[in-house]
Write a protein that holds these residues in place. Structure first.
Motif, PDB file in Angstrom:
ATOM      1  N   ARG A 183      69.342  43.789 -94.403  1.00  0.00           N
ATOM      2  CA  ARG A 183      70.749  44.040 -94.068  1.00  0.00           C
ATOM      3  C   ARG A 183      71.639  43.848 -95.290  1.00  0.00           C
ATOM      4  O   ARG A 183      72.569  44.619 -95.528  1.00  0.00           O
ATOM      5  CB  ARG A 183      71.213  43.098 -92.949  1.00  0.00           C
ATOM      6  CG  ARG A 183      70.628  43.391 -91.600  1.00  0.00           C
ATOM      7  CD  ARG A 183      71.112  42.402 -90.556  1.00  0.00           C
ATOM      8  NE  ARG A 183      72.471  42.689 -90.094  1.00  0.00           N
ATOM      9  CZ  ARG A 183      73.120  41.967 -89.189  1.00  0.00           C
ATOM     10  NH1 ARG A 183      72.538  40.892 -88.674  1.00  0.00           N
ATOM     11  NH2 ARG A 183      74.338  42.297 -88.810  1.00  0.00           N
ATOM     12  N   LEU A 184      71.350  42.817 -96.056  1.00  0.00           N
ATOM     13  CA  LEU A 184      72.148  42.537 -97.246  1.00  0.00           C
ATOM     14  C   LEU A 184      71.945  43.611 -98.307  1.00  0.00           C
ATOM     15  O   LEU A 184      72.912  44.084 -98.922  1.00  0.00           O
ATOM     16  CB  LEU A 184      71.778  41.161 -97.804  1.00  0.00           C
ATOM     17  CG  LEU A 184      72.023  39.972 -96.871  1.00  0.00           C
ATOM     18  CD1 LEU A 184      71.407  38.709 -97.459  1.00  0.00           C
ATOM     19  CD2 LEU A 184      73.508  39.771 -96.610  1.00  0.00           C
ATOM     20  N   GLU A 185      70.704  44.006 -98.521  1.00  0.00           N
ATOM     21  CA  GLU A 185      70.405  45.040 -99.521  1.00  0.00           C
ATOM     22  C   GLU A 185      71.145  46.331 -99.220  1.00  0.00           C
ATOM     23  O   GLU A 185      71.617  47.021-100.137  1.00  0.00           O
ATOM     24  CB  GLU A 185      68.902  45.310 -99.561  1.00  0.00           C
ATOM     25  CG  GLU A 185      68.097  44.277-100.309  1.00  0.00           C
ATOM     26  CD  GLU A 185      66.618  44.597-100.310  1.00  0.00           C
ATOM     27  OE1 GLU A 185      65.969  44.339-101.343  1.00  0.00           O
ATOM     28  OE2 GLU A 185      66.105  45.097 -99.290  1.00  0.00           O
ATOM     29  N   ALA A 186      71.256  46.669 -97.945  1.00  0.00           N
ATOM     30  CA  ALA A 186      71.907  47.922 -97.552  1.00  0.00           C
ATOM     31  C   ALA A 186      73.376  47.959 -97.952  1.00  0.00           C
ATOM     32  O   ALA A 186      73.952  49.039 -98.129  1.00  0.00           O
ATOM     33  CB  ALA A 186      71.769  48.129 -96.045  1.00  0.00           C
ATOM     34  N   GLU A 187      73.989  46.778 -98.113  1.00  0.00           N
ATOM     35  CA  GLU A 187      75.404  46.705 -98.493  1.00  0.00           C
ATOM     36  C   GLU A 187      75.609  46.705-100.007  1.00  0.00           C
ATOM     37  O   GLU A 187      76.741  46.706-100.483  1.00  0.00           O
ATOM     38  CB  GLU A 187      76.038  45.446 -97.890  1.00  0.00           C
ATOM     39  CG  GLU A 187      76.105  45.451 -96.374  1.00  0.00           C
ATOM     40  CD  GLU A 187      77.061  46.500 -95.831  1.00  0.00           C
ATOM     41  OE1 GLU A 187      78.068  46.800 -96.507  1.00  0.00           O
ATOM     42  OE2 GLU A 187      76.797  47.016 -94.731  1.00  0.00           O
ATOM     43  N   LYS A 188      74.511  46.668-100.758  1.00  0.00           N
ATOM     44  CA  LYS A 188      74.548  46.743-102.225  1.00  0.00           C
ATOM     45  C   LYS A 188      75.471  45.687-102.857  1.00  0.00           C
ATOM     46  O   LYS A 188      76.461  46.016-103.519  1.00  0.00           O
ATOM     47  CB  LYS A 188      74.960  48.149-102.674  1.00  0.00           C
ATOM     48  CG  LYS A 188      73.950  49.223-102.282  1.00  0.00           C
ATOM     49  CD  LYS A 188      74.381  50.599-102.762  1.00  0.00           C
ATOM     50  CE  LYS A 188      73.276  51.624-102.580  1.00  0.00           C
ATOM     51  NZ  LYS A 188      72.775  51.732-101.204  1.00  0.00           N
ATOM     52  N   PRO A 189      75.146  44.413-102.665  1.00  0.00           N
ATOM     53  CA  PRO A 189      75.926  43.366-103.341  1.00  0.00           C
ATOM     54  C   PRO A 189      75.721  43.437-104.849  1.00  0.00           C
ATOM     55  O   PRO A 189      74.768  44.060-105.331  1.00  0.00           O
ATOM     56  CB  PRO A 189      75.335  42.076-102.765  1.00  0.00           C
ATOM     57  CG  PRO A 189      73.928  42.442-102.420  1.00  0.00           C
ATOM     58  CD  PRO A 189      73.991  43.868-101.932  1.00  0.00           C
ATOM     59  N   ASP A 190      76.597  42.783-105.594  1.00  0.00           N
ATOM     60  CA  ASP A 190      76.450  42.762-107.052  1.00  0.00           C
ATOM     61  C   ASP A 190      75.163  42.047-107.462  1.00  0.00           C
ATOM     62  O   ASP A 190      74.522  42.422-108.448  1.00  0.00           O
ATOM     63  CB  ASP A 190      77.660  42.067-107.684  1.00  0.00           C
ATOM     64  CG  ASP A 190      78.945  42.822-107.403  1.00  0.00           C
ATOM     65  OD1 ASP A 190      79.133  43.898-107.994  1.00  0.00           O
ATOM     66  OD2 ASP A 190      79.737  42.347-106.569  1.00  0.00           O
ATOM     67  N   HIS A 191      74.823  41.011-106.714  1.00  0.00           N
ATOM     68  CA  HIS A 191      73.585  40.267-106.962  1.00  0.00           C
ATOM     69  C   HIS A 191      72.980  39.889-105.615  1.00  0.00           C
ATOM     70  O   HIS A 191      73.705  39.566-104.673  1.00  0.00           O
ATOM     71  CB  HIS A 191      73.848  38.989-107.768  1.00  0.00           C
ATOM     72  CG  HIS A 191      74.537  39.219-109.074  1.00  0.00           C
ATOM     73  ND1 HIS A 191      73.862  39.553-110.225  1.00  0.00           N
ATOM     74  CD2 HIS A 191      75.853  39.163-109.402  1.00  0.00           C
ATOM     75  CE1 HIS A 191      74.726  39.695-111.215  1.00  0.00           C
ATOM     76  NE2 HIS A 191      75.935  39.463-110.748  1.00  0.00           N
ATOM     77  N   LEU A 192      71.661  39.913-105.554  1.00  0.00           N
ATOM     78  CA  LEU A 192      70.927  39.467-104.368  1.00  0.00           C
ATOM     79  C   LEU A 192      69.919  38.431-104.841  1.00  0.00           C
ATOM     80  O   LEU A 192      69.044  38.745-105.653  1.00  0.00           O
ATOM     81  CB  LEU A 192      70.219  40.645-103.703  1.00  0.00           C
ATOM     82  CG  LEU A 192      69.512  40.365-102.373  1.00  0.00           C
ATOM     83  CD1 LEU A 192      70.525  40.077-101.276  1.00  0.00           C
ATOM     84  CD2 LEU A 192      68.630  41.546-101.970  1.00  0.00           C
ATOM     85  N   VAL A 193      70.059  37.188-104.371  1.00  0.00           N
ATOM     86  CA  VAL A 193      69.197  36.119-104.876  1.00  0.00           C
ATOM     87  C   VAL A 193      68.388  35.513-103.733  1.00  0.00           C
ATOM     88  O   VAL A 193      68.834  35.469-102.590  1.00  0.00           O
ATOM     89  CB  VAL A 193      70.008  35.029-105.607  1.00  0.00           C
ATOM     90  CG1 VAL A 193      70.793  35.632-106.756  1.00  0.00           C
ATOM     91  CG2 VAL A 193      70.938  34.286-104.658  1.00  0.00           C
TER      92      VAL A 193
END
Length: 211
Positions: free
Chosen positions: A187-197
């Motif tokens: 779900r988080l990846e789909a929103e394309k955050p500046d960083h995913l940790v």
């Protein structure tokens, strides 16, 4: 460039609340004869505003039952901040102004920040009681930056839900999404955050500008 100010979500990001919430909703679903969600389903379906989720499940009229159960449970089974949080906050505060921007009610939020020895490091705390507009509205984030006298683009926000990312986009604020919280990595990846940790070490590296 390293951000001057780090703003932080609370539930799920710093506060280890996922299992507590799973147990709460499992009890409620069982009580009303609904199929219980798995951990994976919960992280895919959980809504930022839990009232919307109750409405989705046809339980809107039973909001009081959920609230009463939550309040009774938290008296004897309080979640704590993740064990790495205190050290992370102390280290980050050496080079950054810190604040919390959460949708949680102010009284329990302040109580838990204090109980976990975090409150003293926060230069601003914005709660869900401060505005009718909550994330994904950018209003709480922009209010925090105004209080601190900084520009949104000179901050970075750390959150665990898609609404955190959406709020930051509207506020023109960089965002780090963490994968250990209430929303799934997909779900988080789909929103394309500046960083995913995926762990606190990586989080610290990004904040320091090394990630």
């Amino acid at each position: 460039m390293m951000a001057k100010t780090v703003l932080l979500d609370w539930d799920g990001t710093l506060w280890d609340v996922l299992e507590f919430m799973l147990e709460t909703y499992t009890h409620v679903f069982n009580h009303f004869g609904l199929r219980v969600w798995t951990r994976e389903e919960y992280r895919e379906k959980f809504r930022h505003d839990w009232r919307d989720m109750l409405d989705d499940m046809g339980l809107a009229e039973h909001e009081e039952y959920l609230v009463n159960y939550w309040e009774d449970k938290i008296r004897y089974d309080r979640p704590m901040a993740y064990d790495w949080v205190k050290g992370f906050i102390e280290e980050t505060a050496k080079e950054h102004a810190l604040g919390v921007v959460s949708s949680a009610p102010r009284k329990p939020l302040m109580r838990e920040l204090d109980r976990n020895n975090i409150l003293e490091h926060m230069e601003v705390v914005v709660s869900g009681d401060d505005f009718e507009d909550r994330k994904p509205s950018p209003t709480p984030l922009l209010y925090a930056t105004k209080r601190l006298g900084v520009k949104p683009e000179d901050c970075i926000y750390v959150g665990d839900m898609v609404e955190d990312i959406q709020a930051c986009r509207q506020a023109n604020m960089p965002v780090i999404a963490v994968t250990w919280g209430l929303h799934s990595k997909s779900r988080l990846e789909a929103e394309k955050p500046d960083h995913l940790v995926e762990d606190p070490v990586e989080l610290m590296e990004v904040i320091k500008g090394d990630g």
